[in-house]
Write a protein that holds these residues in place. Structure first.
Motif, PDB file in Angstrom:
ATOM      1  N   VAL A  26       0.820  -1.220   0.000  1.00 52.73           N
ATOM      2  CA  VAL A  26       0.000   0.000   0.000  1.00 52.73           C
ATOM      3  C   VAL A  26       0.849   1.264   0.000  1.00 52.73           C
ATOM      4  N   TYR A  27       2.156   1.147   0.313  1.00 57.97           N
ATOM      5  CA  TYR A  27       3.036   2.311   0.315  1.00 57.97           C
ATOM      6  C   TYR A  27       3.877   2.416  -0.957  1.00 57.97           C
ATOM      7  N   VAL A  28       3.727   1.475  -1.868  1.00 57.74           N
ATOM      8  CA  VAL A  28       4.481   1.519  -3.122  1.00 57.74           C
ATOM      9  C   VAL A  28       3.958   2.656  -3.990  1.00 57.74           C
ATOM     10  N   GLN A  29       4.848   3.503  -4.476  1.00 57.96           N
ATOM     11  CA  GLN A  29       4.478   4.620  -5.339  1.00 57.96           C
ATOM     12  C   GLN A  29       4.936   4.353  -6.768  1.00 57.96           C
ATOM     13  N   GLY A  30       4.536   5.247  -7.669  1.00 51.38           N
ATOM     14  CA  GLY A  30       4.889   5.069  -9.075  1.00 51.38           C
ATOM     15  C   GLY A  30       6.382   4.968  -9.288  1.00 51.38           C
ATOM     16  N   ILE A  69       0.938   5.565 -13.530  1.00 47.34           N
ATOM     17  CA  ILE A  69       0.949   6.105 -12.180  1.00 47.34           C
ATOM     18  C   ILE A  69       1.987   7.219 -12.071  1.00 47.34           C
ATOM     19  N   PRO A  70       1.626   8.423 -11.617  1.00 47.21           N
ATOM     20  CA  PRO A  70       2.629   9.472 -11.395  1.00 47.21           C
ATOM     21  C   PRO A  70       3.681   9.021 -10.391  1.00 47.21           C
ATOM     22  N   ALA A  71       4.876   9.561 -10.512  1.00 47.96           N
ATOM     23  CA  ALA A  71       5.999   9.121  -9.682  1.00 47.96           C
ATOM     24  C   ALA A  71       5.710   9.253  -8.193  1.00 47.96           C
ATOM     25  N   ASP A  72       5.014  10.319  -7.791  1.00 48.63           N
ATOM     26  CA  ASP A  72       4.784  10.566  -6.371  1.00 48.63           C
ATOM     27  C   ASP A  72       3.404  10.115  -5.900  1.00 48.63           C
ATOM     28  N   ALA A  73       2.700   9.337  -6.709  1.00 47.27           N
ATOM     29  CA  ALA A  73       1.379   8.841  -6.319  1.00 47.27           C
ATOM     30  C   ALA A  73       1.468   7.384  -5.892  1.00 47.27           C
ATOM     31  N   TYR A  74       0.620   6.999  -4.974  1.00 46.68           N
ATOM     32  CA  TYR A  74       0.581   5.597  -4.564  1.00 46.68           C
ATOM     33  C   TYR A  74       0.046   4.749  -5.703  1.00 46.68           C
ATOM     34  N   ALA A  75       0.612   3.571  -5.863  1.00 47.40           N
ATOM     35  CA  ALA A  75       0.207   2.699  -6.964  1.00 47.40           C
ATOM     36  C   ALA A  75      -1.195   2.141  -6.725  1.00 47.40           C
ATOM     37  N   PHE A  76      -1.447   1.634  -5.545  1.00 47.88           N
ATOM     38  CA  PHE A  76      -2.746   1.033  -5.231  1.00 47.88           C
ATOM     39  C   PHE A  76      -3.610   2.041  -4.478  1.00 47.88           C
ATOM     40  N   ARG A  77      -4.784   2.315  -5.015  1.00 49.25           N
ATOM     41  CA  ARG A  77      -5.761   3.231  -4.419  1.00 49.25           C
ATOM     42  C   ARG A  77      -5.119   4.566  -4.019  1.00 49.25           C
ATOM     43  N   PRO A  78      -4.639   5.331  -4.983  1.00 45.38           N
ATOM     44  CA  PRO A  78      -3.964   6.592  -4.657  1.00 45.38           C
ATOM     45  C   PRO A  78      -4.847   7.598  -3.946  1.00 45.38           C
ATOM     46  N   ASP A  79      -6.185   7.449  -4.053  1.00 43.16           N
ATOM     47  CA  ASP A  79      -7.096   8.391  -3.411  1.00 43.16           C
ATOM     48  C   ASP A  79      -7.423   8.023  -1.970  1.00 43.16           C
ATOM     49  N   TRP A  80      -6.936   6.896  -1.492  1.00 48.36           N
ATOM     50  CA  TRP A  80      -7.234   6.466  -0.125  1.00 48.36           C
ATOM     51  C   TRP A  80      -6.281   7.184   0.824  1.00 48.36           C
ATOM     52  N   GLN A  81      -6.812   7.936   1.772  1.00 52.89           N
ATOM     53  CA  GLN A  81      -5.990   8.790   2.618  1.00 52.89           C
ATOM     54  C   GLN A  81      -5.267   8.030   3.726  1.00 52.89           C
ATOM     55  N   ASP A  82      -5.966   7.138   4.408  1.00 57.16           N
ATOM     56  CA  ASP A  82      -5.388   6.449   5.560  1.00 57.16           C
ATOM     57  C   ASP A  82      -4.674   5.182   5.104  1.00 57.16           C
ATOM     58  N   ARG A  83      -3.364   5.278   4.876  1.00 57.90           N
ATOM     59  CA  ARG A  83      -2.618   4.116   4.389  1.00 57.90           C
ATOM     60  C   ARG A  83      -2.415   3.060   5.473  1.00 57.90           C
ATOM     61  N   THR A  84      -2.678   3.396   6.734  1.00 60.75           N
ATOM     62  CA  THR A  84      -2.518   2.428   7.821  1.00 60.75           C
ATOM     63  C   THR A  84      -3.788   1.616   8.059  1.00 60.75           C
ATOM     64  N   SER A  85      -4.853   1.918   7.344  1.00 54.85           N
ATOM     65  CA  SER A  85      -6.118   1.217   7.548  1.00 54.85           C
ATOM     66  C   SER A  85      -5.972  -0.271   7.245  1.00 54.85           C
ATOM     67  N   LYS A  86      -6.565  -1.095   8.094  1.00 54.20           N
ATOM     68  CA  LYS A  86      -6.544  -2.535   7.877  1.00 54.20           C
ATOM     69  C   LYS A  86      -7.491  -2.956   6.754  1.00 54.20           C
ATOM     70  N   HIS A  87      -8.330  -2.035   6.295  1.00 54.48           N
ATOM     71  CA  HIS A  87      -9.368  -2.380   5.332  1.00 54.48           C
ATOM     72  C   HIS A  87      -9.106  -1.821   3.950  1.00 54.48           C
TER      73      HIS A  87
END
Length: 233
Positions: A137-141, A181-199
């Motif tokens: 979930v923290y992998v970016q472009g 994917i832009p270089a500084d955008a998250y690859a998976f669900r870039p619009d999801w704000q809480d990257r620590t969410s278990k869901h």
């Protein structure tokens, strides 16, 4: 005593520790704390010196000696203990090739490019690179790139930073989707704000219906490759 600093206390650790000392002496190794409680010594002792013990007893002995070893490393040698990985006693069986094929067909049949991209960028790092959800979930472009030999590489950050080579069967799809994917955008669900969410992954999978012919997807379930599993699905 280093053992006293561990959670088990010196009385509990003394029995496995005495057995470890006897084994170390029989191997001809120096009877020094830094040798006896070295992580490699403890691991070798559990594998070789505890073959006559029942599986549960061997696991208990291993846990006790590892905690004593970590106390020595931290308190006396100033070294941080290694990160402990958790695994269930009955791990989930890997996906067989037929189920992976169904998964991929479903992922590429979603109606919009964004939906297909998100699903493939969950699938490829998970199955193709063996990444747990907490890693992918923290992998970016910028973290998905072609290596010098053309192989797809994924840079992983967080608790276990490393560079992972994608399995051959998934690298073409991974590179193709990552190109959008832009270089500084998250690859998976870039619009999801809480990257620590278990869901973050399970919520995505629950949004889209799958036909009865397609297996139920569990994002923490590994493929045939060895990977650290994740319970944070």
């Amino acid at each position: 005593m280093a053992a006293a600093a561990g959670p088990y206390g010196p009385n509990v650790v003394m029995t496995p520790l005495a057995r470890l000392v006897a084994w170390v002496e029989a191997q001809g190794l120096p009877l020094e704390p830094s040798v006896i409680l070295d992580q490699s010594t403890v691991e070798r002792f559990i594998l070789v010196g505890c073959r006559d013990m029942a599986a549960n007893s061997r696991r208990t002995c291993s846990s006790q000696l590892r905690r004593a070893s970590e106390a020595l490393l931290l308190d006396q040698l100033g070294q941080h203990p290694p990160i402990r990985l958790k695994a269930t006693a009955a791990p989930v069986a890997p996906y067989p090739p037929a189920e992976i094929a169904y998964w991929l067909i479903w992922a590429q049949s979603l109606p919009t490019p964004a939906q297909r991209r998100n699903t493939c960028l969950l699938f490829c790092p998970g199955v193709g690179c063996g990444l747990a959800v907490e890693d992918l979930v923290y992998v970016q472009g910028r973290d998905i790139l072609a290596g010098l030999t053309g192989r797809a590489l994924v840079k992983v950050h967080g608790r276990r930073p490393r560079t992972v080579v994608c399995r051959y069967a998934y690298e073409e799809l991974l590179l193709a989707e990552a190109a959008h994917i832009p270089a500084d955008a998250y690859a998976f669900r870039p619009d999801w704000q809480d990257r620590t969410s278990k869901h973050i992954a399970s919520d995505w999978l629950a949004r889209y219906p799958r036909s009865s012919a397609v297996v139920t997807v569990q994002c923490c379930r590994p493929s045939g490759c060895a990977q650290p599993g994740s319970s944070n699905c």
